[in-house]
Motif scaffolding. Structure first.
Motif, PDB file in Angstrom:
ATOM      1  N   ARG A 105     129.823 -28.622  75.413  1.00  0.00           N
ATOM      2  CA  ARG A 105     130.408 -28.593  76.472  1.00  0.00           C
ATOM      3  C   ARG A 105     130.294 -26.878  77.093  1.00  0.00           C
ATOM      4  N   GLY A 106     129.340 -26.451  76.344  1.00  0.00           N
ATOM      5  CA  GLY A 106     128.919 -25.140  77.098  1.00  0.00           C
ATOM      6  C   GLY A 106     129.077 -23.809  76.322  1.00  0.00           C
ATOM      7  N   ALA A 107     129.472 -23.874  74.951  1.00  0.00           N
ATOM      8  CA  ALA A 107     129.770 -22.843  74.060  1.00  0.00           C
ATOM      9  C   ALA A 107     128.716 -21.781  74.120  1.00  0.00           C
ATOM     10  N   TYR A 108     127.581 -22.197  74.016  1.00  0.00           N
ATOM     11  CA  TYR A 108     126.474 -21.227  74.155  1.00  0.00           C
ATOM     12  C   TYR A 108     126.462 -20.127  75.441  1.00  0.00           C
ATOM     13  N   GLU A 109     127.096 -20.935  76.374  1.00  0.00           N
ATOM     14  CA  GLU A 109     127.193 -20.055  77.426  1.00  0.00           C
ATOM     15  C   GLU A 109     128.149 -18.802  77.296  1.00  0.00           C
ATOM     16  N   LEU A 110     129.286 -19.021  76.425  1.00  0.00           N
ATOM     17  CA  LEU A 110     130.140 -18.179  76.040  1.00  0.00           C
ATOM     18  C   LEU A 110     129.883 -17.169  75.045  1.00  0.00           C
ATOM     19  N   VAL A 111     128.733 -17.680  74.160  1.00  0.00           N
ATOM     20  CA  VAL A 111     128.009 -16.587  73.375  1.00  0.00           C
ATOM     21  C   VAL A 111     127.534 -15.803  74.247  1.00  0.00           C
ATOM     22  N   GLU A 112     126.555 -16.090  75.288  1.00  0.00           N
ATOM     23  CA  GLU A 112     125.892 -15.212  76.299  1.00  0.00           C
ATOM     24  C   GLU A 112     126.742 -14.360  76.599  1.00  0.00           C
ATOM     25  N   VAL A 113     128.073 -14.641  77.069  1.00  0.00           N
ATOM     26  CA  VAL A 113     128.780 -13.605  77.649  1.00  0.00           C
ATOM     27  C   VAL A 113     129.257 -12.699  76.722  1.00  0.00           C
ATOM     28  N   CYS A 114     129.535 -13.022  75.467  1.00  0.00           N
ATOM     29  CA  CYS A 114     130.044 -11.954  74.339  1.00  0.00           C
ATOM     30  C   CYS A 114     128.806 -10.868  74.153  1.00  0.00           C
ATOM     31  N   LYS A 115     127.717 -11.435  74.194  1.00  0.00           N
ATOM     32  CA  LYS A 115     126.305 -10.646  73.973  1.00  0.00           C
ATOM     33  C   LYS A 115     126.347  -9.858  74.885  1.00  0.00           C
ATOM     34  N   ALA A 116     126.645 -10.335  76.226  1.00  0.00           N
ATOM     35  CA  ALA A 116     126.442  -9.100  77.516  1.00  0.00           C
ATOM     36  C   ALA A 116     127.496  -8.324  77.506  1.00  0.00           C
ATOM     37  N   LYS A 117     128.704  -8.680  77.325  1.00  0.00           N
ATOM     38  CA  LYS A 117     129.831  -7.906  77.557  1.00  0.00           C
ATOM     39  C   LYS A 117     130.217  -7.084  76.178  1.00  0.00           C
ATOM     40  N   ILE A 118     129.907  -7.570  75.124  1.00  0.00           N
ATOM     41  CA  ILE A 118     130.624  -6.760  73.835  1.00  0.00           C
ATOM     42  C   ILE A 118     129.389  -6.266  73.099  1.00  0.00           C
ATOM     43  N   SER A 119     128.404  -6.839  72.368  1.00  0.00           N
ATOM     44  CA  SER A 119     127.346  -6.328  71.906  1.00  0.00           C
ATOM     45  C   SER A 119     126.448  -7.636  71.435  1.00  0.00           C
ATOM     46  N   LYS A 120     125.163  -7.217  71.608  1.00  0.00           N
ATOM     47  CA  LYS A 120     124.115  -8.169  71.481  1.00  0.00           C
ATOM     48  C   LYS A 120     124.109  -8.771  70.166  1.00  0.00           C
ATOM     49  N   LYS A 121     124.551  -8.363  69.089  1.00  0.00           N
ATOM     50  CA  LYS A 121     124.627  -8.878  67.784  1.00  0.00           C
ATOM     51  C   LYS A 121     126.022  -9.377  67.103  1.00  0.00           C
ATOM     52  N   GLU A 122     126.246 -10.423  66.792  1.00  0.00           N
ATOM     53  CA  GLU A 122     127.521 -10.876  66.393  1.00  0.00           C
ATOM     54  C   GLU A 122     128.067 -10.048  65.042  1.00  0.00           C
ATOM     55  N   GLY A 123     129.300  -9.555  65.111  1.00  0.00           N
ATOM     56  CA  GLY A 123     129.835  -9.079  63.889  1.00  0.00           C
ATOM     57  C   GLY A 123     129.682  -7.354  64.208  1.00  0.00           C
ATOM     58  N   GLU A 124     129.119  -6.876  65.384  1.00  0.00           N
ATOM     59  CA  GLU A 124     129.041  -5.497  65.917  1.00  0.00           C
ATOM     60  C   GLU A 124     130.129  -4.968  66.494  1.00  0.00           C
ATOM     61  N   ILE A 125     130.637  -3.844  66.212  1.00  0.00           N
ATOM     62  CA  ILE A 125     131.959  -3.552  67.404  1.00  0.00           C
ATOM     63  C   ILE A 125     131.120  -2.971  68.286  1.00  0.00           C
ATOM     64  N   SER A 126     131.901  -3.296  69.724  1.00  0.00           N
ATOM     65  CA  SER A 126     131.225  -2.761  70.865  1.00  0.00           C
ATOM     66  C   SER A 126     131.178  -1.345  70.952  1.00  0.00           C
ATOM     67  N   ASN A 127     130.566  -0.685  71.859  1.00  0.00           N
ATOM     68  CA  ASN A 127     130.412   0.799  72.099  1.00  0.00           C
ATOM     69  C   ASN A 127     131.671   1.454  72.341  1.00  0.00           C
ATOM     70  N   ASN A 128     132.671   0.933  72.848  1.00  0.00           N
ATOM     71  CA  ASN A 128     133.707   1.488  73.281  1.00  0.00           C
ATOM     72  C   ASN A 128     134.825   1.440  72.095  1.00  0.00           C
ATOM     73  N   GLY A 129     134.058   0.633  71.048  1.00  0.00           N
ATOM     74  CA  GLY A 129     135.151   0.433  69.787  1.00  0.00           C
ATOM     75  C   GLY A 129     136.134  -0.601  69.840  1.00  0.00           C
ATOM     76  N   LYS A 130     136.307  -1.275  71.040  1.00  0.00           N
ATOM     77  CA  LYS A 130     137.550  -2.219  71.211  1.00  0.00           C
ATOM     78  C   LYS A 130     137.321  -3.702  70.803  1.00  0.00           C
ATOM     79  N   CYS A 131     136.079  -4.205  70.717  1.00  0.00           N
ATOM     80  CA  CYS A 131     135.812  -5.376  70.620  1.00  0.00           C
ATOM     81  C   CYS A 131     134.726  -5.748  69.757  1.00  0.00           C
ATOM     82  N   SER A 132     134.869  -6.922  69.013  1.00  0.00           N
ATOM     83  CA  SER A 132     133.836  -7.639  68.503  1.00  0.00           C
ATOM     84  C   SER A 132     133.700  -9.167  68.449  1.00  0.00           C
ATOM     85  N   TRP A 133     132.613  -9.713  68.413  1.00  0.00           N
ATOM     86  CA  TRP A 133     132.793 -11.149  68.505  1.00  0.00           C
ATOM     87  C   TRP A 133     131.974 -11.871  67.201  1.00  0.00           C
TER      88      TRP A 133
END
Ligand code: FES
Length: 202
Positions: A105-133
């Motif tokens: 039902r489209g989970a990999y579209e959500l993964v793409e959102v996380c890659k674009a908005k949080i961090s390209k690599k999973e487990g990596e903390i975003s540049n602003n230090g607030k999020c990881s996925w």
């Protein structure tokens, strides 16, 4: 599939705060004499909460001593279950379920959102230090697939746009509304449908 990485940077010591110590001692009393080791999962969870949502190796050693069990057994539990984080995560920790019902039902579209908005690599903390996925296995909300978990809340019935909105909110320190994003209460049918046949193709 979720990737478990043990942080290379580890603190030198760990002990429960006095409040958590009391909580741990209380949990242990739930188990019969000689079976205190059964409290290991609950104690790991307390350690994780205390340590900004991840468990360092010293905490596993501390818990092993606390429960008088071999460290390797605590380590085995902590490394087996995906709900334990073994390296630092963002203040907002996004878990994207990609098991089959969510995937179709489209989970990999959500993964793409996380890659674009949080961090390209999973487990990596975003540049602003607030999020990881992180990509995870089934979180038990398959009937409202696809879904994500952010800290303690579930966000369900998502699509790419809805997920983007949610991630934008957490990046800007706003609290998104948890639950279904198609207006359902829990997992009720849509359109007030009461039987399987009263609305065709609903
Ligand atoms: S498959 Fe995603 S919640 Fe179960």
């Amino acid at each position: 599939m979720s990737i478990k990485k043990i942080s290379k940077e580890q603190p030198d010591n760990f002990e429960f705060t006095s409040k958590n110590l009391l909580e741990a001692q209380k949990i242990i009393t739930n188990y019969p004499e000689g079976k205190q080791q059964s409290a290991v999962m609950a104690l790991l969870y307390i350690a994780q909460r205390q340590n900004n949502n991840w468990i360092p190796l010293v905490a596993m050693k501390y818990i092993a001593k606390f429960l008088q069990m071999p460290y390797i057994k605590v380590y085995e539990v902590a490394t087996f279950y995906s709900m334990y984080n073994l390296s630092p995560v963002g203040k907002y920790f996004v878990q994207v379920c990609t098991t089959t019902p969510c995937m179709i039902r489209g989970a990999y579209e959500l993964v793409e959102v996380c890659k674009a908005k949080i961090s390209k690599k999973e487990g990596e903390i975003s540049n602003n230090g607030k999020c990881s996925w992180l990509e995870v296995e089934c979180l038990g909300a398959c009937v409202n697939a696809p879904m994500i978990q952010i800290n303690d809340d579930y966000f369900e019935d998502l699509d790419k746009k809805k997920c983007e909105k949610i991630i934008d909110q957490i990046v800007n320190e706003k609290k998104p509304k948890p639950g279904s994003y198609r207006g359902r209460t829990n997992s009720e049918p849509e359109n007030n449908r009461k039987t399987l046949t009263n609305i065709k193709n609903a």
